[in-house]
Design a protein around this motif. Structure first.
Motif, PDB file in Angstrom:
ATOM      1  N   LEU A   1      14.908  19.321  -9.019  1.00 40.45           N
ATOM      2  CA  LEU A   1      13.870  20.179  -8.491  1.00 40.45           C
ATOM      3  C   LEU A   1      12.522  19.524  -8.754  1.00 40.45           C
ATOM      4  N   GLN A   2      11.800  19.182  -7.685  1.00 42.59           N
ATOM      5  CA  GLN A   2      10.471  18.587  -7.817  1.00 42.59           C
ATOM      6  C   GLN A   2       9.422  19.685  -7.742  1.00 42.59           C
ATOM      7  N   ILE A   3       8.559  19.727  -8.749  1.00 47.33           N
ATOM      8  CA  ILE A   3       7.464  20.681  -8.801  1.00 47.33           C
ATOM      9  C   ILE A   3       6.178  19.887  -8.602  1.00 47.33           C
ATOM     10  N   ILE A   4       5.476  20.167  -7.496  1.00 45.78           N
ATOM     11  CA  ILE A   4       4.394  19.293  -7.065  1.00 45.78           C
ATOM     12  C   ILE A   4       3.128  20.100  -6.816  1.00 45.78           C
ATOM     13  N   PRO A   5       1.997  19.691  -7.371  1.00 43.71           N
ATOM     14  CA  PRO A   5       0.737  20.372  -7.049  1.00 43.71           C
ATOM     15  C   PRO A   5       0.455  20.298  -5.550  1.00 43.71           C
ATOM     16  N   ASP A   6      -0.043  21.361  -4.993  1.00 47.57           N
ATOM     17  CA  ASP A   6      -0.340  21.419  -3.567  1.00 47.57           C
ATOM     18  C   ASP A   6      -1.722  20.825  -3.326  1.00 47.57           C
TER      19      ASP A   6
ATOM     20  N   PHE B   1       1.474   9.672  -5.783  1.00 44.35           N
ATOM     21  CA  PHE B   1       2.033  10.981  -5.448  1.00 44.35           C
ATOM     22  C   PHE B   1       3.050  11.386  -6.518  1.00 44.35           C
ATOM     23  N   ASN B   2       3.908  10.428  -6.920  1.00 46.77           N
ATOM     24  CA  ASN B   2       4.954  10.736  -7.907  1.00 46.77           C
ATOM     25  C   ASN B   2       4.404  11.046  -9.288  1.00 46.77           C
ATOM     26  N   THR B   3       3.219  10.537  -9.600  1.00 44.43           N
ATOM     27  CA  THR B   3       2.647  10.849 -10.916  1.00 44.43           C
ATOM     28  C   THR B   3       2.284  12.328 -11.037  1.00 44.43           C
TER      29      THR B   3
ATOM     30  N   PRO C   1       0.810  -1.227   0.000  1.00 53.46           N
ATOM     31  CA  PRO C   1       0.000   0.000   0.000  1.00 53.46           C
ATOM     32  C   PRO C   1       0.840   1.273   0.000  1.00 53.46           C
ATOM     33  N   HIS C   2       2.007   1.257   0.669  1.00 52.16           N
ATOM     34  CA  HIS C   2       2.861   2.448   0.669  1.00 52.16           C
ATOM     35  C   HIS C   2       3.347   2.752  -0.739  1.00 52.16           C
ATOM     36  N   ASN C   3       3.623   1.707  -1.487  1.00 50.78           N
ATOM     37  CA  ASN C   3       4.065   1.904  -2.863  1.00 50.78           C
ATOM     38  C   ASN C   3       2.966   2.539  -3.700  1.00 50.78           C
ATOM     39  N   LEU C   4       1.728   2.112  -3.496  1.00 52.39           N
ATOM     40  CA  LEU C   4       0.598   2.718  -4.202  1.00 52.39           C
ATOM     41  C   LEU C   4       0.494   4.199  -3.863  1.00 52.39           C
ATOM     42  N   GLU C   5       0.549   4.496  -2.581  1.00 53.33           N
ATOM     43  CA  GLU C   5       0.417   5.875  -2.130  1.00 53.33           C
ATOM     44  C   GLU C   5       1.494   6.760  -2.751  1.00 53.33           C
ATOM     45  N   GLU C   6       2.745   6.305  -2.672  1.00 56.14           N
ATOM     46  CA  GLU C   6       3.856   7.130  -3.150  1.00 56.14           C
ATOM     47  C   GLU C   6       3.920   7.163  -4.669  1.00 56.14           C
ATOM     48  N   ALA C   7       3.531   6.071  -5.324  1.00 56.28           N
ATOM     49  CA  ALA C   7       3.551   6.065  -6.785  1.00 56.28           C
ATOM     50  C   ALA C   7       2.558   7.078  -7.342  1.00 56.28           C
TER      51      ALA C   7
ATOM     52  N   GLU D   1       9.319   8.229  10.015  1.00 51.98           N
ATOM     53  CA  GLU D   1       9.111   8.916   8.748  1.00 51.98           C
ATOM     54  C   GLU D   1       9.354  10.410   8.938  1.00 51.98           C
ATOM     55  N   SER D   2       9.955  11.025   7.947  1.00 46.03           N
ATOM     56  CA  SER D   2      10.297  12.436   8.043  1.00 46.03           C
ATOM     57  C   SER D   2       9.063  13.324   7.892  1.00 46.03           C
ATOM     58  N   SER D   3       8.955  14.311   8.778  1.00 44.53           N
ATOM     59  CA  SER D   3       7.878  15.295   8.643  1.00 44.53           C
ATOM     60  C   SER D   3       8.167  16.302   7.547  1.00 44.53           C
ATOM     61  N   ASN D   4       9.420  16.329   7.073  1.00 41.44           N
ATOM     62  CA  ASN D   4       9.822  17.321   6.076  1.00 41.44           C
ATOM     63  C   ASN D   4       9.789  16.794   4.651  1.00 41.44           C
ATOM     64  N   LYS D   5       9.450  15.530   4.471  1.00 42.17           N
ATOM     65  CA  LYS D   5       9.353  14.998   3.116  1.00 42.17           C
ATOM     66  C   LYS D   5       8.242  15.704   2.368  1.00 42.17           C
ATOM     67  N   PRO D   6       8.393  15.902   1.055  1.00 41.84           N
ATOM     68  CA  PRO D   6       7.323  16.549   0.288  1.00 41.84           C
ATOM     69  C   PRO D   6       5.967  15.890   0.484  1.00 41.84           C
ATOM     70  N   ILE D   7       5.925  14.553   0.510  1.00 42.82           N
ATOM     71  CA  ILE D   7       4.629  13.885   0.634  1.00 42.82           C
ATOM     72  C   ILE D   7       4.008  14.176   1.992  1.00 42.82           C
ATOM     73  N   ALA D   8       4.832  14.303   3.043  1.00 42.43           N
ATOM     74  CA  ALA D   8       4.308  14.613   4.369  1.00 42.43           C
ATOM     75  C   ALA D   8       3.738  16.021   4.399  1.00 42.43           C
ATOM     76  N   LYS D   9       4.447  16.957   3.789  1.00 42.34           N
ATOM     77  CA  LYS D   9       4.007  18.350   3.822  1.00 42.34           C
ATOM     78  C   LYS D   9       2.736  18.575   3.003  1.00 42.34           C
ATOM     79  N   LEU D  10       2.616  17.835   1.905  1.00 41.29           N
ATOM     80  CA  LEU D  10       1.489  18.080   1.017  1.00 41.29           C
ATOM     81  C   LEU D  10       0.292  17.188   1.321  1.00 41.29           C
ATOM     82  N   TYR D  11       0.580  15.924   1.588  1.00 40.11           N
ATOM     83  CA  TYR D  11      -0.514  14.973   1.732  1.00 40.11           C
ATOM     84  C   TYR D  11      -1.195  15.102   3.090  1.00 40.11           C
TER      85      TYR D  11
END
Length: 796
Positions: free
Chosen positions: A548-553, A401-403, A393-399, A716-726
Motif C-alpha cells: 500500500l503506497q501512501i502518497i502526499p497529494d 516522487f518515491n521519496t 531525467p525520468h529517473n530523477l523525476e520518479e526517484a 505511459e499509464s494514465s492510472n499510475k500514481p505519479i500520473a494522477k498526482l503529478y
C-alpha cells in the motif's frame, strides 16, 4: 532431513521442474530432473523424466523449454511417477534456485518431499556482493560455469549444482576471521544455510571467473572514446545554472554524462540504482569514479555480531544482513554503498544496524566524480560544491516522487515491530526493566492487528481488481474498505502513541530517530484511517502479500527545486527532453532551465513509415515482415509496446507461423541481453520480440540485429500514481501520458541510433491519430520517410 549442528548432510538433491504455468491448481509439471550428490558434492545419481499433461502448452513455454505436446504425448503423468521421485529424493535436503516454487508445486501435486530446502538464490544474495542480477542465468554467465541453464530441467539442475558448489567454495575461501565472525553470528540461530559455518567443509570445487564479464562496461568505454569528439560542443551548450541539453550525436547519452562529469568535476553523476551495480566504475577509461549512496556514510552501532547478540527478535533477515555486512567489510573492505539489499534487508539495515543517533546527511569531499542514485541527493549537505549531471531525467523525476511515499507491507509491519523490540531490548530494558516490560507488552499487541490489516487489504484488492491488464494498482478509497479497517488502524495508532509516550517518559529525546520514525508512522496510520484528502492511497496485493503506497497529494516537487538551487550547476543530457519542439515538460519540473538541442547531421538516421498498413490490426503486416526476414536469413528485432503486448504478439506469431516457431524468441525466452551475440551469431536468421523498455537493458547488444521494427508504442499509464498526482487526473493524457511516452520513445530510439540496422515504424496510430503527429514532430535527429509496405519489405 535434520542433522546435528556439528555434522554436514550426508548428501543432496539438486532439483528443477518445468511447468505449463505457475499455479499448481491449474497447471502441470511437464519435466522433472534431479541429481543426487554425495556429502562432498560428487554426482552419484540422476533422474530425468518428461511428463505428460492434458493442459495446453503455451507458445512461451514451448519456446522456453523446447518441450512440445508431441514430445510428451506418450510420457507418464506426474501421478504415475510420484513414488519414483519420492524414492530418489528420500529425505535428503533439496537444493535449487528459488527452490520454494518447485517444492511447493510438487507438494501441491501430492509429491512428498520432507527434506530441508536450500535455496541458492538466498545464499548468492547473501555472500555475493553487488551483483547486477541474481537469476540463475545471470550468475552462471558471470561466474563462467561449464553448465549453463537453458530452461530444460536437467540443464538447469547442472547449472544449479555448479552454483551450489561454487558458493560453498567461496565460503571456504573467506578469511578465517570472516568465517569466525559469521559462526558467532549464527551461534544458536536457525538459518537454512547456517550449517556452512558450523562444520568443516570438504566439497568438490567448481572453477569460477575471478574477473566476471562486464559487457556494458566495455560498451561504455567504446562509447567514451567516440564521445571525446563531442565534448567541446556539449561544454559550450552549458550556459545557465540548470541546463537541459537534448543530443542526437550517435553516442550513448550515459557516456556523454560521464564525460561531462569528468570534465566538470567535482561532480555528482546521478544514475539509476540498477546501473550502479551493472557498471564497473573503476574500469572506465575516463578514470576511477567513486560510488556513494544514502547508506554510505552511516556507521554501525557496533559490529554486526554484537548487534545480533543484543537483538530481542532475531529474524532470518537480521542474520542475512549481519552476514552480508560482515563479508562486505571483511572481504572487500567497503562501505555498503553498492551492496545489494533485498527490501527486508534494507529495512533491517536502516532500523537495526546504523547508529542510534546517526543522521543520514553527510558531506562529500569536493573532488573527482561521485556516482550517486537520485535519492542520495537529498542527504548530501555540500551540494554547492558540485555540478549535478545526469542522462536519466525520468529517473530523477520518479526517484523524487518515491521519496514522498510510505509503503505499508507485511515485511514492513514485521520489521517495524521487531526493530522497536530490539531498540527496547538494547536501550531501555537494561536500564529500567519495568519500562522495558511495559514497552514489550505494547508492541506484542500490535502484531496481530497488523496481520488483520494485511488480510483486509488483500480482500479489498481481490474484491476490487484493476480494470485492465496494464495496471496492477487500485486506488484505495473509503467507499471500498470495510469499517473494520478504521477500527484496527485506530487501535494500532493508539498503541504506537502509548509506546511513544512511554519512551518520552523514560527520557528518550524528541530528536531521537526512534521518536521521529514512530511519530511519522502514527501520522501515516491516522491519515489512512481517516482517508485524509492530503494523501492518496494505491494498493497492490497477491494471496500472500500486499503493498500500500501512501502518497502526499502534491503537484510540484519542491524538494527537487531546492536541491537544484543548492548545487553549483545542473546538467541534464538526454535524447528525450524536447516534446513538440519544446522543453516544456521538463521545464515544469526543472524550473529556470536553459535548453538547447544539439544534432549531428552526419549521424541522422532514417525511419521508414509505411502508410498503407492495416489501421485496426497490423498482425498480418508483422507476419509478412517475419517471413521475409527469415527467408533472407536476417536477424529481426520487433519492439512491441509493453511486456504484456510483446508476450501476446509472441504467442500470435507462434500460432500463425508454426513452421518458423523455433526461430522466434521473446524477452522471456532469450535470457539476459549479454548473451545475444552468442545466441544470434552472424548469418543466423532469427526473430526476437521485446517490449520497449528492453532497449536500454540491451544497449550493448543491439548491433546484433539486421532490422528493427517498432510495431507498437508503449504508452505511459494514465492510472499510475505519479500520473494522477503529478499531472492531475483530468489532463493526464495530454499533460503526462503523451509527452512522457514521446520522451521515453526518443530515449529508446537513441539506443537504436548506434546500430546500422534499418528501422521501421509500424504503429498505425502514428498516422491515423492526431496525437501521432505530436509524437512524430518531436523526433528530432531522425528523418521520417513515408513509404508503402511493399517498398519497405524490399528495402529490408
Amino acid at each position: 532431513m535434520n542433522t546435528s549442528p556439528n555434522s554436514p548432510y550426508s548428501g543432496y538433491i539438486v532439483l528443477d521442474i518445468e511447468t505449463t504455468g505457475f499455479d499448481p491448481n491449474v497447471d502441470d509439471a511437464i519435466e522433472f530432473a534431479a541429481i543426487k550428490l554425495d556429502a562432498s558434492g560428487t554426482k552419484i545419481g540422476e533422474l530425468d523424466i518428461l511428463l505428460s499433461t492434458k493442459q495446453s502448452i503455451s507458445p512461451l513455454v514451448q519456446s522456453l523449454t523446447g518441450i512440445s505436446p508431441q514430445m510428451i504425448a506418450s510420457s507418464p503423468h506426474l501421478d504415475e511417477v510420484k513414488s519414483q521421485i519420492e524414492d530418489f529424493v528420500g529425505n535428503l535436503p533439496i537444493v535449487g534456485h528459488n527452490i520454494s516454487f518447485d517444492v511447493d508445486f510438487l507438494t501441491a501435486k501430492g509429491v512428498n518431499l520432507p527434506g530441508d530446502c536450500l535455496d541458492t538464490l538466498t545464499l548468492s544474495q547473501t555472500i555475493l556482493p553487488a551483483q547486477p542480477g541474481y537469476s540463475l542465468e545471470q550468475l552462471s554467465h558471470r561466474l563462467g560455469f561449464a553448465n549453463q541453464p537453458s530452461h530444460r530441467a536437467m540443464n538447469d539442475v547442472l547449472a544449479t549444482a555448479d552454483l551450489f558448489l561454487a558458493l560453498i567454495g567461496m565460503v571456504t575461501d573467506f578469511k578465517g576471521d570472516t568465517n569466525q565472525q559469521i559462526s558467532q553470528i549464527l551461534d544458536g540461530q536457525e538459518w537454512e544455510w547456517g550449517w556452512l559455518w558450523k562444520t568443516e567443509l570438504n566439497f568438490n570445487s567448481v572453477a569460477t571467473n575471478h574477473e566476471t564479464p562486464s559487457e556494458y562496461t566495455d560498451y561504455l568505454n567504446h562509447q567514451l572514446k567516440a564521445e571525446a569528439d563531442y565534448l567541446p560542443q556539449l561544454d559550450t551548450a552549458i550556459t545557465g545554472h540548470i541546463n537541459l541539453i537534448e543530443t542526437h550525436l550517435g553516442v550513448d547519452t550515459v557516456a556523454q554524462a560521464i564525460s561531462l562529469a569528468q570534465h566538470r568535476s567535482p561532480a555528482l553523476l546521478v544514475v539509476p540504482n540498477g546501473l550502479i551495480r551493472q557498471v564497473k566504475w573503476d574500469q572506465l577509461s575516463t578514470g576511477v569514479l567513486q560510488v556513494v549512496s544514502e547508506v554510505s556514510h552511516l556507521t554501525l552501532d557496533d559490529t554486526p555480531l554484537n548487534i545480533v547478540r543484543s537483538a530481542a527478535d532475531i529474524t532470518v533477515s537480521t542474520l542475512k544482513t549481519a552476514i552480508k555486512l560482515t563479508i562486505w567489510k571483511q572481504e572487500y573492505n567497503s562501505q555498503p554503498q553498492a551492496l545489494f539489499f533485498t527490501s527486508d534487508e534494507r529495512y533491517e539495515w536502516e532500523q537495526n544496524f546504523i547508529t542510534s543517533q546517526a543522521t543520514i546527511n553527510f558531506a562529500l569531499k569536493p573532488e573527482g566524480v561521485w556516482v550517486v542514485p537520485a535519492e542520495t541527493l537529498t542527504t548530501i549537505t555540500n551540494l554547492q560544491d558540485f555540478s549535478i549531471i545526469t542522462s536519466h531525467p525520468h529517473n530523477l523525476e520518479e526517484a523524487f516522487f518515491n521519496t514522498q511515499i510510505r509503503t505499508f507491507s507485511i515485511p514492513y509491519f514485521n520489521a517495524s515491530i521487531s526493530a522497536r523490540r530490539d531498540f527496547v531490548h538494547r536501550e531501555v530494558a537494561p536500564k529500567d526493566s519495568k519500562a522495558g516490560d511495559d514497552l514489550f507488552k505494547i508492541l506484542s499487541q500490535i502484531g496481530p492487528k497488523f496481520n488483520r490489516v494485511a488480510e483486509i487489504m488483500s480482500q479489498v484488492y481481490f474484491d476490487n481488481p484493476p480494470t485492465n491488464v496494464y495496471e496492477k494498482d487500485i486506488e484505495l478509497t473509503r467507499a471500498i474498505v470495510p469499517s473494520e479497517l478504521e477500527e484496527v488502524l485506530g487501535a494500532i495508532a493508539d498503541l504506537f502513541t502509548q509506546y511513544l509516550t512511554r519512551l518520552t517518559e523514560f527520557g528518550i529525546s524528541d530528536d531521537h530517530h526512534q521518536i521521529e520514525r514512530t511519530q511519522k508512522l502514527i501520522d501515516h496510520l491516522k491519515a489512512l484511517r481517516q482517508f485524509e484528502p492530503s494523501f492518496k492511497y494505491f494498493l497492490f496485493a497477491e494471496s500472500t502479500k500486499f503493498y500500500l503506497q501512501i502518497i502526499p497529494d502534491f503537484t510540484t516537487f519542491t524538494q527537487i527545486h531546492e536541491i537544484f538551487t543548492a548545487a553549483k550547476s545542473v546538467i541534464v543530457v538526454s535524447a528525450g527532453l524536447a516534446y513538440k519542439k519544446t522543453f516544456e515538460y521538463w521545464k515544469n519540473l526543472f524550473t529556470d532551465a536553459s535548453a538547447k538541442l544539439i544534432i549531428d547531421p552526419t549521424k541522422t538516421k532514417t525511419i521508414m513509415m509505411p502508410n498503407d498498413i492495416n489501421p485496426a490490426d497490423n498482425l498480418e503486416d508483422l507476419v509478412r515482415i517475419v517471413e521475409t526476414s527469415l527467408e533472407q536469413n536476417r536477424r529481426l528485432l520487433i519492439v512491441h509496446g509493453s511486456a504484456f503486448d510483446s508476450r501476446m504478439l509472441f504467442d500470435d506469431l507462434h500460432q500463425r507461423l508454426p513452421q518458423l516457431a523455433s526461430q522466434i524468441s521473446s524477452l522471456d525466452t532469450i535470457g539476459h541481453a549479454d548473451k545475444l551475440p552468442d545466441i544470434l551469431p552472424v548469418n543466423t536468421a532469427h526473430v526476437l520480440v521485446v517490449p520497449m523498455f528492453w532497449l536500454e537493458r540491451a544497449a550493448a547488444s543491439l548491433s546484433t540485429f539486421d532490422t528493427v521494427v517498432l510495431s507498437k508504442l508503449a504508452f505511459e499509464s494514465s492510472n499510475k500514481p505519479i500520473a494522477k498526482l503529478y499531472r492531475g487526473d483530468s489532463t493526464s493524457f495530454g499533460a503526462y501520458t503523451l509527452p512522457k511516452t514521446t520522451l521515453r520513445l526518443k530515449e529508446n530510439l537513441d539506443y537504436l541510433a548506434h546500430t546500422h540496422a534499418p528501422i521501421v515504424f509500424l504503429d498505425p496510430r502514428l498516422i491515423q491519430k492526431d496525437y501521432g503527429r505530436d509524437i512524430t514532430s518531436s523526433l528530432a535527429g531522425w528523418e521520417l520517410a513515408p513509404t508503402n509496405f511493399s517498398d519497405t519489405l524490399n528495402k529490408l
